[in-house]
Write an enzyme that holds these catalytic residues in place. Structure first.
Site, PDB file in Angstrom:
ATOM      1  N   PRO A  36       0.826  -1.207   0.000  1.00  0.00           N
ATOM      2  CA  PRO A  36       0.000   0.000   0.000  1.00  0.00           C
ATOM      3  C   PRO A  36       0.864   1.262   0.000  1.00  0.00           C
ATOM      4  O   PRO A  36       1.886   1.320   0.688  1.00  0.00           O
ATOM      5  CB  PRO A  36      -0.774  -0.106   1.317  1.00  0.00           C
ATOM      6  CG  PRO A  36       0.141  -0.877   2.209  1.00  0.00           C
ATOM      7  CD  PRO A  36       0.887  -1.839   1.330  1.00  0.00           C
ATOM      8  N   GLY A  37       0.489   2.224  -0.776  1.00  0.00           N
ATOM      9  CA  GLY A  37       1.161   3.526  -0.739  1.00  0.00           C
ATOM     10  C   GLY A  37       0.151   4.565  -0.271  1.00  0.00           C
ATOM     11  O   GLY A  37       0.116   4.974   0.892  1.00  0.00           O
TER      12      GLY A  37
ATOM     13  N   TYR B  60      -5.015  14.020 -14.116  1.00  0.00           N
ATOM     14  CA  TYR B  60      -6.010  12.987 -14.455  1.00  0.00           C
ATOM     15  C   TYR B  60      -7.340  13.179 -13.745  1.00  0.00           C
ATOM     16  O   TYR B  60      -8.039  12.212 -13.417  1.00  0.00           O
ATOM     17  CB  TYR B  60      -5.474  11.562 -14.275  1.00  0.00           C
ATOM     18  CG  TYR B  60      -4.609  11.279 -13.056  1.00  0.00           C
ATOM     19  CD1 TYR B  60      -5.146  11.265 -11.789  1.00  0.00           C
ATOM     20  CD2 TYR B  60      -3.255  10.992 -13.211  1.00  0.00           C
ATOM     21  CE1 TYR B  60      -4.361  10.978 -10.693  1.00  0.00           C
ATOM     22  CE2 TYR B  60      -2.448  10.706 -12.113  1.00  0.00           C
ATOM     23  CZ  TYR B  60      -3.019  10.697 -10.860  1.00  0.00           C
ATOM     24  OH  TYR B  60      -2.227  10.410  -9.778  1.00  0.00           O
TER      25      TYR B  60
ATOM     26  N   CYS C 253       0.239  29.316 -14.429  1.00  0.00           N
ATOM     27  CA  CYS C 253      -0.173  29.808 -15.741  1.00  0.00           C
ATOM     28  C   CYS C 253      -0.663  28.706 -16.666  1.00  0.00           C
ATOM     29  O   CYS C 253      -0.060  28.440 -17.720  1.00  0.00           O
ATOM     30  CB  CYS C 253       0.976  30.582 -16.372  1.00  0.00           C
ATOM     31  SG  CYS C 253       1.373  32.023 -15.394  1.00  0.00           S
ATOM     32  N   GLU C 254      -1.712  28.060 -16.248  1.00  0.00           N
ATOM     33  CA  GLU C 254      -2.383  27.027 -17.037  1.00  0.00           C
ATOM     34  C   GLU C 254      -3.857  27.128 -16.678  1.00  0.00           C
ATOM     35  O   GLU C 254      -4.201  27.162 -15.491  1.00  0.00           O
ATOM     36  CB  GLU C 254      -1.916  25.617 -16.615  1.00  0.00           C
ATOM     37  CG  GLU C 254      -0.499  25.265 -16.923  1.00  0.00           C
ATOM     38  CD  GLU C 254      -0.307  24.787 -18.349  1.00  0.00           C
ATOM     39  OE1 GLU C 254      -1.195  24.118 -18.879  1.00  0.00           O
ATOM     40  OE2 GLU C 254       0.750  25.117 -18.929  1.00  0.00           O
TER      41      GLU C 254
HETATM   42  C1  LIG Z   1       4.575  -1.762  -7.929  1.00  0.00           C
HETATM   43  C2  LIG Z   1       3.689  -0.864  -7.147  1.00  0.00           C
HETATM   44  N1  LIG Z   1       3.342  -1.220  -5.909  1.00  0.00           N
HETATM   45  C3  LIG Z   1       2.561  -0.429  -5.145  1.00  0.00           C
HETATM   46  C4  LIG Z   1       2.088   0.775  -5.630  1.00  0.00           C
HETATM   47  C5  LIG Z   1       1.263   1.615  -4.701  1.00  0.00           C
HETATM   48  O1  LIG Z   1       0.026   2.003  -5.172  1.00  0.00           O
HETATM   49  P1  LIG Z   1      -0.921   2.755  -4.156  1.00  0.00           P
HETATM   50  O2  LIG Z   1      -0.208   3.970  -3.701  1.00  0.00           O
HETATM   51  O3  LIG Z   1      -2.149   3.109  -4.921  1.00  0.00           O
HETATM   52  O4  LIG Z   1      -1.205   1.805  -3.039  1.00  0.00           O
HETATM   53  C6  LIG Z   1       2.410   1.182  -6.918  1.00  0.00           C
HETATM   54  C7  LIG Z   1       1.897   2.449  -7.440  1.00  0.00           C
HETATM   55  O5  LIG Z   1       2.000   2.796  -8.566  1.00  0.00           O
HETATM   56  C8  LIG Z   1       3.254   0.338  -7.698  1.00  0.00           C
HETATM   57  O6  LIG Z   1       3.625   0.691  -8.916  1.00  0.00           O
END
Ligand SMILES: Cc1ncc(COP(=O)(O)O)c(C=O)c1O
Length: 467
Positions: free
Chosen positions: A307-308, A350, A392-393
């Site tokens: 998770p990030g 996006y 400036c966009e």
């Molecule tokens: C290989 C991989 N793992 C984990 C992540 C984490 O994704 P998220 O931040 O949506 O959990 C990414 C995000 O692009 C990724 O490329």
């Protein structure tokens, strides 16, 4: 755990310690955001330590209670700084890096190397050397070029490097095409359906300087459904079973020890667009793993989730000062803030949507707003505005059609769920200065990144040009 107070708008998506304090100000971890803005200036990114730690523990608890051999590896691309890296190390998290730069940040706080995995579709020779010399636990090999390069570098370094192969399972997670990575037409990973993944296994197992211990896939982000994760687990396990067979034609005998369905766990940016709880993802993923173990007769591998966004998003609020307004009768009212696409390009890039509130105008007649929809309690003096940045966009818009209390110059706008993919994608567009970041805890704020200065802007600009 300090829960957000009930009358606070956006309570479910603000940091856990968010509350309304005297004068109707938003506070986080006991720090008045108006005072923070005065002390550190705006734009200001405020991270709540308690929420960060809570999210780490939540992932570990939910997955390990169902599959004890789970590693939670934070994806540093969502946001990485030294204070965060040190906190992650303390929390027992692993770390996923995708560049020499992210590795350098981890290294600077002595992040345990064996808990680092190195991803990326085009790692350079020097980055691979850096990874080897620091002793990272896993290199996630993305293509045959990297496989042979890493094998040579590992051999030269006298190391046997543990690797995973990143596979492309051709599963669509139904997210924005910019952030979809696990379909066949993707730059990432070895496609399974074309036979290239099998070729990679065959080559990897023949390289004595590499030890193939795991398979990985990452579908994209954010993934609001659990089903794509389940399909990924099944696809990877089916592939592992096939690569394990010692038939006449195939003599791979791959022993799958580690398996990762990547990251991409969604978060709730808008009041009416909920995301699955961590427990729901864990239940679905571990359930799929059990089923696949039975179906394919494989022993249970270590599960690694990455998770990030789901670790850092909610922990952070971005604070902006309101400046100029432009009311175009019958068309739209723009209210500009002192940041925008240089510190958060996601809405422009996006169409990402956020929710905000006015941090100095909370109280009984409080309003909050999500871009494109009415905020809770929207009555009376609220108005519909578009929050524009200062760059400036024309596309430099943070929130479109937000319902907020009437904004005046000097008001403080707080954008919720700002912790992921804003700061790491920030730029110096229009020669702007990247914002300061503070970490708050128990009523005090620590500066973890100072605001850039004009000197910083010109630090790499060589003048007069060198001969
Ligand atoms: C290989 C991989 N793992 C984990 C992540 C984490 O994704 P998220 O931040 O949506 O959990 C990414 C995000 O692009 C990724 O490329």
């Amino acid at each position: 755990m300090g829960e957000a107070s009930a009358q606070l708008p956006l309570a479910g998506i603000l940091p856990l310690t968010a509350a309304v304090v005297a004068d109707g100000h938003l506070s986080i971890a006991g720090c008045d955001t108006v005072a923070l803005a005065r002390e550190f200036g705006t734009p200001l990114y405020v991270f709540d330590e308690e929420t960060l730690r809570h999210q780490c523990r939540e992932f570990q608890a939910q997955f390990r209670s169902r599959h004890p051999d789970t590693t939670v590896s934070y994806a540093g691309k969502a946001y990485l700084g030294r204070a965060l890296a040190a906190l992650l190390a303390e929390e027992g998290m692993n770390l996923e890096v995708v560049s020499g730069g992210e590795l350098a940040i981890a290294r600077s706080v002595d992040f345990p190397p064996e808990r680092i995995s190195f991803h990326g579709n085009n790692k350079s020779e020097s980055e691979l050397r850096e990874a080897l010399s620091y002793g990272v636990g896993r290199v996630v090999v993305d293509n045959l070029h990297e496989l042979s390069l890493l094998a040579r570098l590992a051999q030269e370094a006298g190391r046997r490097q543990a690797i995973w192969l990143r596979l492309s399972p051709d599963i669509d997670p139904h997210t924005h095409h910019h952030t979809t990575t696990g379909v066949l037409d993707s730059k990432f990973g070895f496609p399974i359906s074309t036979g290239q993944a099998e070729e990679a296994v065959a080559q990897a197992l023949a390289l004595p300087s590499l030890e193939l211990v795991g398979l990985h896939a990452h579908l994209g982000s954010p993934i609001f459904e659990v089903e794509p994760f389940q399909r990924t687990i099944d696809t990877l396990m089916a592939f592992a079973a096939r690569m394990n067979q010692m038939g006449a034609a195939q003599r791979y005998g791959l022993r799958l020890r580690e398996l990762s369905p990547g990251g991409g766990f969604a978060v709730q940016y808008l009041e009416d667009v909920p995301a699955p709880a961590v427990a729901e993802y864990a239940e679905a993923i571990v359930g799929a793993l059990r089923q696949a173990e039975r179906a394919y007769g494989l022993p249970s591998p270590r599960l690694v989730v990455e998770p990030g966004r789901a670790v850092v998003s909610r922990a952070c609020v971005a604070l902006y000062s309101v400046g100029a307004s432009k009311d175009i009768p019958g068309v739209r009212k723009y209210v500009a803030v002192d940041g925008g696409m240089s510190d958060n390009i996601r809405p422009a890039l996006y169409g990402a949507r956020y929710s905000a509130l006015v941090a100095n105008k909370l109280g009984p007649s409080t309003h909050s707003a999500s871009s494109g929809q009415a905020g809770s309690g929207q009555v009376g003096e609220g108005e519909r505005v578009t929050i524009a940045g200062k760059f400036c966009e024309s596309g430099d818009v943070l929130l479109r059609d937000a319902y907020l209390p009437r904004l005046e110059a000097g008001d403080l706008l707080a954008v919720a769920m700002a912790g992921a993919y804003a700061l790491p994608m920030s730029s110096n567009y229009n020669a702007s200065l990247r914002p300061a970041i503070v970490m708050v805890k128990d009523g005090s704020a620590r500066l973890i990144r100072r605001r850039e200065t004009y000197e910083d802007l010109m630090r790499c600009d060589v003048w007069p040009p060198s001969q």
